[in-house]
Design a protein around this motif. Structure first.
Motif, PDB file in Angstrom:
ATOM      1  N   LEU A 118       3.052  23.642  -4.783  1.00  0.00           N
ATOM      2  CA  LEU A 118       3.051  24.025  -4.014  1.00  0.00           C
ATOM      3  C   LEU A 118       2.516  23.505  -2.612  1.00  0.00           C
ATOM      4  O   LEU A 118       3.990  24.018  -2.067  1.00  0.00           O
ATOM      5  CB  LEU A 118       2.180  25.610  -4.294  1.00  0.00           C
ATOM      6  CG  LEU A 118       2.020  26.021  -3.290  1.00  0.00           C
ATOM      7  CD1 LEU A 118       3.645  26.918  -3.321  1.00  0.00           C
ATOM      8  CD2 LEU A 118       1.129  27.125  -3.059  1.00  0.00           C
ATOM      9  N   ALA A 119       2.657  22.279  -2.672  1.00  0.00           N
ATOM     10  CA  ALA A 119       2.587  21.695  -1.482  1.00  0.00           C
ATOM     11  C   ALA A 119       4.178  20.780  -1.560  1.00  0.00           C
ATOM     12  O   ALA A 119       4.934  20.773  -0.225  1.00  0.00           O
ATOM     13  CB  ALA A 119       1.936  20.679  -1.496  1.00  0.00           C
ATOM     14  N   ASN A 120       4.647  20.220  -2.490  1.00  0.00           N
ATOM     15  CA  ASN A 120       5.174  19.442  -2.585  1.00  0.00           C
ATOM     16  C   ASN A 120       6.585  20.293  -3.754  1.00  0.00           C
ATOM     17  O   ASN A 120       6.231  19.636  -4.638  1.00  0.00           O
ATOM     18  CB  ASN A 120       4.951  17.720  -2.466  1.00  0.00           C
ATOM     19  CG  ASN A 120       6.945  17.627  -2.538  1.00  0.00           C
ATOM     20  OD1 ASN A 120       7.410  17.698  -3.039  1.00  0.00           O
ATOM     21  ND2 ASN A 120       6.560  15.570  -2.920  1.00  0.00           N
ATOM     22  N   PRO A 121       6.993  21.203  -3.738  1.00  0.00           N
ATOM     23  CA  PRO A 121       8.132  21.540  -5.005  1.00  0.00           C
ATOM     24  C   PRO A 121       8.675  20.262  -5.380  1.00  0.00           C
ATOM     25  O   PRO A 121       9.138  21.061  -6.494  1.00  0.00           O
ATOM     26  CB  PRO A 121       8.628  22.698  -4.022  1.00  0.00           C
ATOM     27  CG  PRO A 121       7.716  23.279  -2.680  1.00  0.00           C
ATOM     28  CD  PRO A 121       7.320  21.693  -2.260  1.00  0.00           C
ATOM     29  N   ARG A 158      -9.620  21.671 -14.995  1.00  0.00           N
ATOM     30  CA  ARG A 158      -8.990  21.699 -13.652  1.00  0.00           C
ATOM     31  C   ARG A 158      -7.668  21.779 -13.718  1.00  0.00           C
ATOM     32  O   ARG A 158      -7.537  21.518 -12.687  1.00  0.00           O
ATOM     33  CB  ARG A 158      -9.913  21.629 -12.760  1.00  0.00           C
ATOM     34  CG  ARG A 158     -11.025  21.686 -13.175  1.00  0.00           C
ATOM     35  CD  ARG A 158     -12.132  23.030 -12.886  1.00  0.00           C
ATOM     36  NE  ARG A 158     -12.838  23.426 -13.211  1.00  0.00           N
ATOM     37  CZ  ARG A 158     -13.349  23.809 -13.789  1.00  0.00           C
ATOM     38  NH1 ARG A 158     -12.915  25.194 -14.136  1.00  0.00           N
ATOM     39  NH2 ARG A 158     -14.611  23.908 -13.953  1.00  0.00           N
ATOM     40  N   THR A 160      -0.771  24.046  -9.001  1.00  0.00           N
ATOM     41  CA  THR A 160      -0.253  24.360  -9.311  1.00  0.00           C
ATOM     42  C   THR A 160      -0.670  23.494  -7.189  1.00  0.00           C
ATOM     43  O   THR A 160       0.370  23.430  -6.706  1.00  0.00           O
ATOM     44  CB  THR A 160      -1.559  25.678  -8.793  1.00  0.00           C
ATOM     45  OG1 THR A 160      -1.234  25.561 -10.234  1.00  0.00           O
ATOM     46  CG2 THR A 160      -1.033  26.003  -7.827  1.00  0.00           C
ATOM     47  N   GLY A 161      -1.169  23.004  -6.393  1.00  0.00           N
ATOM     48  CA  GLY A 161      -1.860  22.076  -5.415  1.00  0.00           C
ATOM     49  C   GLY A 161      -0.518  22.010  -4.390  1.00  0.00           C
ATOM     50  O   GLY A 161      -0.079  22.063  -4.162  1.00  0.00           O
ATOM     51  N   ALA A 162      -0.798  20.590  -5.939  1.00  0.00           N
ATOM     52  CA  ALA A 162       0.375  19.676  -5.388  1.00  0.00           C
ATOM     53  C   ALA A 162       1.955  20.170  -5.514  1.00  0.00           C
ATOM     54  O   ALA A 162       2.701  19.608  -4.642  1.00  0.00           O
ATOM     55  CB  ALA A 162       0.259  18.077  -6.590  1.00  0.00           C
ATOM     56  N   ALA A 177      -5.024  24.214 -11.408  1.00  0.00           N
ATOM     57  CA  ALA A 177      -5.233  24.550 -10.523  1.00  0.00           C
ATOM     58  C   ALA A 177      -4.848  23.138  -9.199  1.00  0.00           C
ATOM     59  O   ALA A 177      -4.299  23.114  -8.728  1.00  0.00           O
ATOM     60  CB  ALA A 177      -6.827  23.944 -10.101  1.00  0.00           C
ATOM     61  N   PHE A 178      -5.778  21.738  -9.896  1.00  0.00           N
ATOM     62  CA  PHE A 178      -5.077  20.546  -8.864  1.00  0.00           C
ATOM     63  C   PHE A 178      -3.107  20.476  -8.794  1.00  0.00           C
ATOM     64  O   PHE A 178      -2.529  20.483  -7.807  1.00  0.00           O
ATOM     65  CB  PHE A 178      -5.518  19.511  -9.166  1.00  0.00           C
ATOM     66  CG  PHE A 178      -6.775  18.628  -9.208  1.00  0.00           C
ATOM     67  CD1 PHE A 178      -7.788  19.604 -10.007  1.00  0.00           C
ATOM     68  CD2 PHE A 178      -7.411  17.902  -8.085  1.00  0.00           C
ATOM     69  CE1 PHE A 178      -9.335  19.389  -9.832  1.00  0.00           C
ATOM     70  CE2 PHE A 178      -8.541  17.726  -8.267  1.00  0.00           C
ATOM     71  CZ  PHE A 178      -9.539  18.272  -8.484  1.00  0.00           C
TER      72      PHE A 178
END
Ligand SMILES: Cc1ncc(C[n+]2csc(CCOP(=O)(O)OP(=O)(O)O)c2C)c(N)n1
Ligand code: SF4
Lengths: 381, 283
Positions: free
Chosen positions: B86-89, B76, B82-84, B79-80
């Motif tokens: 997108l949250a903080n580019p 994963r 991607t979240g990080a 996936a993790f």
């Protein structure tokens, strides 16, 4: 509509109230995968978040969705996902990871009937135990169960607060009836609900311990990219987050994980009781079934039959002490749930043999009606 | 950064985390060295770097490096990540994974990360088997090879990691080996410099499991075989089909600038959405 209609009274759907509750809490990040009957939450946020600069992403599955929100939370975002049974099963891996790594996230599960694909458009409460024990290993969990559209809003806000305060995943266990019904709801006035403040370490970078020991068991959490460089792993870890197998580090970690929740029932416990003290017969119900229990109580009152109603709003951690204190002296407790018997075992565990604990269960995809409760009460008391 | 200091003093959590878990002769440490040099070349601030991994021998790497580090669940990492991202580019996200991590359990995340073109550099350490669990076959175990779960020889065809990533939309795809370290440094730096999904496959020996099961010899022998059995793209072009048989090609296969990264597109989407909403509110 755009944003939360502060102060206005409207006809609102349960899932919509969840989405707007998330916005009121200051949600920064949503990741999800469509599934009935939760999809409206994702759809509404897909519309609402981008214009506010909030992040929204549809992932390739629910494992990816929960993983993404954990990553986002670590990077400084208030994060949530929404799903239903089959997706909730896939999320167990990430849920456990968030428990272990102590990352705040909110997971909404709008329960539908299972097992497996089951009855996708119909109601159940059969994920109650999955919410508690679905992921492997000993772990703490907080789960809140709304019974109305208003609570969909308010408990979502509460979930964001608790997730942050306890550094843990919080589950909102809605169900198909609550998620899809529409009720009149007055939104709080502007300013009444504030975005959840994110904790921040108040020590120099060199002193920072990602899992610092505190009396409450929870320490302020740094986020990636702000100068505190720390390690996060699902392996059992020491106070810095580095893997350990030392017994004197493993056991304190496991104890703290558990106790940060179980020792704080003063904050977490949330029940509703109606006439419990003065009745020998009590209806135990939660979620959508609670509404039927209230109606049943009125019908019974008209028949001159007095019953109490007990509802846990926070079902995990379970209100052990209160149930023992307030229900262990009853003649009959009718436990109404939309499953083949889940929370009834908790009630049985906490009551002695003199108390008759009677099930009223429905697992055909339909809600329990007030009439069913009434006739059950008449039958057993 | 003080260039005269050995790299380990700058980038390693040397006080806390060593010795490392890898076997003698394992190639993963060499990949770590390459990542350090490539990061140093980029002159990135360590506070901005997020190194994310899944589960496996390769995925143990983050704990040793003094970045923001996230050791997730098996498969994963992206996936993790991607979240990080997108949250903080502003985070520079690097994902390291084993071949099983990236292509078996995490295969779907890999292709969708490439399709989205999320700005993450993915390093896949391909040791042809599952190292951490004791040498079972992976999607990159060559046909006929022996592993603990292919006692009669591997029967399934292999995944070509680079073709897969390129086909799915990655803007930069390269392959090298832990024998060709200078080349590897450059290819990883090339990947880090892209504003989109980039992937580098690194061929790396697992002498403990794969080497032993297939009687390839010790770690040195395995390194030599990386030299003998691989060719650069330019060399490959000069070879006849027979000569190319069995050779693995090294180099950069994809390097394109025509695909905007996900977070950058997302930023534009937000601006467009805000404009639409304000227009609606005026009317
Ligand atoms: C969900 C899950 N399934 C299985 C495992 C067991 N497991 C740990 S590492 C691994 C494979 C590692 O192989 P690879 O990804 O190729 O990395 P390497 O160890 O070779 O670097 C497996 C199957 C796990 N940790 N989690
Ligand atoms: S098992 Fe193989 S891949 Fe894992 S550390 Fe040992 S040599 Fe490296």
């Amino acid at each position: 509509m755009s944003g939360v209609p502060w102060g206005e009274t409207r006809l609102v759907q349960g899932n919509e109230a969840v989405a707007l509750g998330a916005i009121a809490s200051g949600i920064d990040f949503f990741a999800g995968y469509p599934i009935t009957p939760s999809t409206e939450v994702a759809e509404i946020l897909a519309r609402e978040l981008p214009p506010m600069g909030g992040k929204w992403i549809q992932m390739e599955d629910e494992i990816a969705s929960v993983s993404a929100i954990v990553g986002a939370s670590l990077a400084g975002a208030r994060s949530m996902t929404a799903t239903s049974g089959p997706g909730f099963s896939l999320m167990q891996e990430g849920l456990g990871y968030a428990c272990m790594t102590e990352v705040p996230i909110v997971i909404v599960n709008v329960m539908r009937a299972g097992p497996s694909t089951g009855l996708p458009t119909q109601v159940s409460q059969a994920d109650v135990m999955q919410a508690r024990w679905g992921t492997h290993g000993d772990h703490p969990v907080i789960a809140l169960v709304p019974c109305s559209v208003a609570e969909c809003f308010h408990l979502t806000v509460k979930a964001f607060h608790l997730a942050e305060a306890f550094r843990t995943p919080v589950i909102v266990l809605s169900d198909e009836i609550i998620g899809h019904m529409r009720e009149r709801f007055t939104f709080p006035a502007k300013g009444e609900v504030q975005p959840v403040p994110l904790s921040e370490p108040n020590v120099p970078v060199e002193w920072y311990e990602h899992y610092h020991h505190t009396a409450s068991g929870v320490s302020p959490m740094a986020r990636f990219g702000r100068g505190y460089r720390f390690h996060v792993t699902g392996l059992t870890h020491d106070i810095h987050g580095f893997p350990t197998r030392r017994i004197d580090e493993v056991v304190p970690k496991m104890n703290r994980l558990k106790q940060k929740i179980t020792r704080r029932l003063d904050v977490l416990e949330h029940n509703e009781e109606l006439g419990v003290q003065e009745s020998g017969v009590v209806i135990f119900a939660y979620g959508s079934v609670y509404r039927s229990a209230l109606a049943a109580r009125e019908i019974l009152a008209r028949k001159k039959k007095k019953v109490g109603v007990f509802r846990p709003v926070t079902i995990w951690p379970f209100p052990d002490k209160t149930v023992k204190k307030n229900l262990d002296n009853k003649d009959v407790i009718v436990v109404c749930e939309l499953n083949q018997g889940q929370l009834i075992h908790e009630v049985e565990r906490l009551t002695s043999d003199q108390v008759r604990v009677v099930p009223l269960q429905r697992y055909d995809g339909y809600g329990i009606t007030p009439e069913q409760i009434v006739s059950k009460v008449m039958e057993v008391s | 950064m003080a260039a005269h200091l050995p790299y380990e003093y700058i980038y390693l959590r040397y006080k806390k985390k060593f010795p490392h878990v890898w076997c003698p002769g394992c190639g993963i440490g060499i990949v770590m060295g390459s990542i350090i040099r490539a990061v140093d070349f980029m002159k990135w601030n360590m506070n901005d770097i997020l190194l994310v991994s899944g589960i496996g021998c390769t995925s143990r790497m983050p704990v040793y490096l003094d970045f923001n580090t996230l050791h997730t669940t098996h498969g994963r990492a992206l996936a993790f990540g991607t979240g990080a991202k997108l949250a903080n580019p502003s985070l520079k996200v690097i994902a390291v994974m084993g071949d099983g991590d990236a292509l078996a359990i995490g295969g779907n995340h890999l292709i969708h990360s490439a399709r989205r073109n999320i700005e993450i550099t993915t390093i896949v350490v391909n040791n042809n088997n599952y190292g951490m669990t004791g040498g079972q076959f992976s999607p990159t175990t060559p046909v006929g090879a022996l592993t603990t779960t292919t006692p009669y020889g591997m029967m399934e065809p292999v995944f070509d990691i680079c073709s897969l990533a390129g086909g799915a939309g990655a803007v930069y795809v390269g392959r090298s080996t832990v024998f060709h370290v200078m080349e590897l440094d450059k290819i990883i730096a090339g990947a880090l410099s892209k504003d989109g999904f980039s992937l580098v496959e690194v061929m790396s020996p697992c002498p403990t499991n794969y080497g032993r099961a297939n009687r390839i010899g010790d770690a040195v022998k395995m390194m030599e075989s990386l030299q003998e059995n691989t060719v650069t793209i330019a060399q490959a072009e000069k070879l006849s089909p027979e000569q190319r048989e069995g050779k693995i090609v090294r180099g950069v296969f994809v390097d394109r600038d025509d695909n905007e990264g996900y977070t950058s597109r997302y930023g534009k989407l937000c601006a467009k959405a805000a404009e639409e909403v304000s227009r609606r509110e005026v009317h």
